[in-house]
Design an enzyme around this catalytic site. Sequence first.
Site, mmCIF file in Angstrom:
data_model
loop_
_atom_site.group_PDB
_atom_site.id
_atom_site.type_symbol
_atom_site.label_atom_id
_atom_site.label_comp_id
_atom_site.label_asym_id
_atom_site.label_seq_id
_atom_site.Cartn_x
_atom_site.Cartn_y
_atom_site.Cartn_z
ATOM 1 N N GLY A 1 -58.976 -34.045 -13.824
ATOM 2 C CA GLY A 1 -58.618 -34.193 -15.233
ATOM 3 C C GLY A 1 -58.582 -32.839 -15.936
ATOM 4 C CB SER A 2 -60.773 -29.846 -15.736
ATOM 5 O OG SER A 2 -61.961 -30.525 -15.991
ATOM 6 C CG ASN B 1 -66.189 -36.739 -23.076
ATOM 7 O OD1 ASN B 1 -65.413 -36.455 -23.992
ATOM 8 N ND2 ASN B 1 -67.124 -35.911 -22.667
ATOM 9 C CD GLN C 1 -64.850 -40.811 -20.124
ATOM 10 O OE1 GLN C 1 -65.210 -41.961 -19.895
ATOM 11 N NE2 GLN C 1 -65.378 -39.774 -19.489
ATOM 12 C CB SER D 1 -59.874 -37.627 -14.023
ATOM 13 O OG SER D 1 -60.724 -37.206 -12.992
ATOM 14 C CG HIS E 1 -64.310 -38.390 -11.112
ATOM 15 N ND1 HIS E 1 -65.560 -38.232 -11.658
ATOM 16 C CD2 HIS E 1 -63.515 -37.490 -11.730
ATOM 17 C CE1 HIS E 1 -65.508 -37.262 -12.568
ATOM 18 N NE2 HIS E 1 -64.283 -36.799 -12.629
ATOM 19 C CB THR F 1 -50.845 -29.053 1.706
ATOM 20 O OG1 THR F 1 -50.180 -27.920 2.253
ATOM 21 C CG2 THR F 1 -50.603 -30.277 2.569
ATOM 22 C CB CYS G 1 -78.803 -27.874 -19.818
ATOM 23 S SG CYS G 1 -80.132 -26.724 -19.630
#
Length: 400
Positions: A74-75, A156, A184, A204, A206, A242, A329
Amino acid sequence: MDFSNKVYADNAATTKMSKTAIAAMLPYLDTCYGNPSSLYELGQAAKEALEAARADMASCIGADPAEIFFTSCGSESDNQAIRSAAHIGALKGKKHIISTAFEHHAVLHTLKKLEKEEGFEVTLLDVHSNGIVAAEEVKAAIRPDTCLVTVMFANNEIGTVQPVKEIGAVCREAGVTFHTDAVQAVGHIPVNVKEQNIDMLSLSAHKFHGPKGIGALYCRRGVRLLPFIDGGAQERGRRAGTENVAEIVAMAAALKEACANMAGNTAKLVALRDKIISALTKIPHSRLNGDRVHRLPGTINMCFEGIEGEGLLLHLDDRGICASSGSACTSGSLDPSHVLLAIGLPHEVAHGSLRISLCEYNTEEDAERIIEAVPEVVAYLRNMSPVWKELERGEKKHLL
Ligand code: PLP
């Protein structure tokens, strides 16, 4: 490794692959492993699978197959869409971009770089306290030199869903390219690029039970897309390398499955989500972040005054519950979430957030465990919190 007793409630971070997606990808790792650019049968079979996956992905979002470009995540899709639209705009002397303050960092950091390194001007629109951006405000911000509007489909962290169709209509009328980060949203709520006036869209795998490290960019026919990785002629010259056939096939299988089951999954998730929301909002001095209605079926984000999100997460982890906090963080210091700050929460409150993101594999029992654990952990942490004690003694005013 046995994680079977865990309650996985961090599906906005990533999801478990579906059995269908795993089964779909295996032949392309094992038997049909040819390079899709090769002329022999083994390569051509992989090429056929690649194009079938492209067609399936396209039909799930109302696009044509030629409008789908595979990427590594996605990024990458966000980076390619934004940079391409920006650079094409610059060729015409248009260097103004509109976005919002609560985008994913894949968007915000790309915009920051364009601003700092290439002299683009970026307007970041305010987000209302309910986590929604108004289409009229996008319209008001458009200038003669605006080359791109990029507004996410669903946030998100807090899960709020944006009026994408209306924003798209405003952009179409003004002749400005409209990109949406739909990472999302795709596979979770209905997405139709034609009906929703979308020029470019990032997704994306995942996030909808496909593999990690694979994504796609939709680019409407007629909107120019510049190459992102130079080299071979793959993806019609827009992204060399590829193709990751196995993961592309699995992504398409996962998306087809998610779209076919969307109505049933949504009903189940909304029931679980709302049950958790009504239990956790009973905790004193707590708050649900984001609009109560216009939100993803599985995403909940809450703040609890007087505690740090990280402490909450660690104690929930001890009880087998995987969730996340809005705070990132960064280089050793705990920053409050930029999303929660964007919707107007004060720093002190934005530190104590909890995101619970469910998927269709979650059960009633999972919801019960969350409903039992969160109030206990919040009470335990407040009992130890100097800030909470000040609030209780009336030395500080409650903000929630
Ligand atoms: N955009 C949004 C809204 C996201 O939630 C994410 C992932 O968390 C991304 C972009 C980045 O996607 P990926 O992890 O595939 O690079």
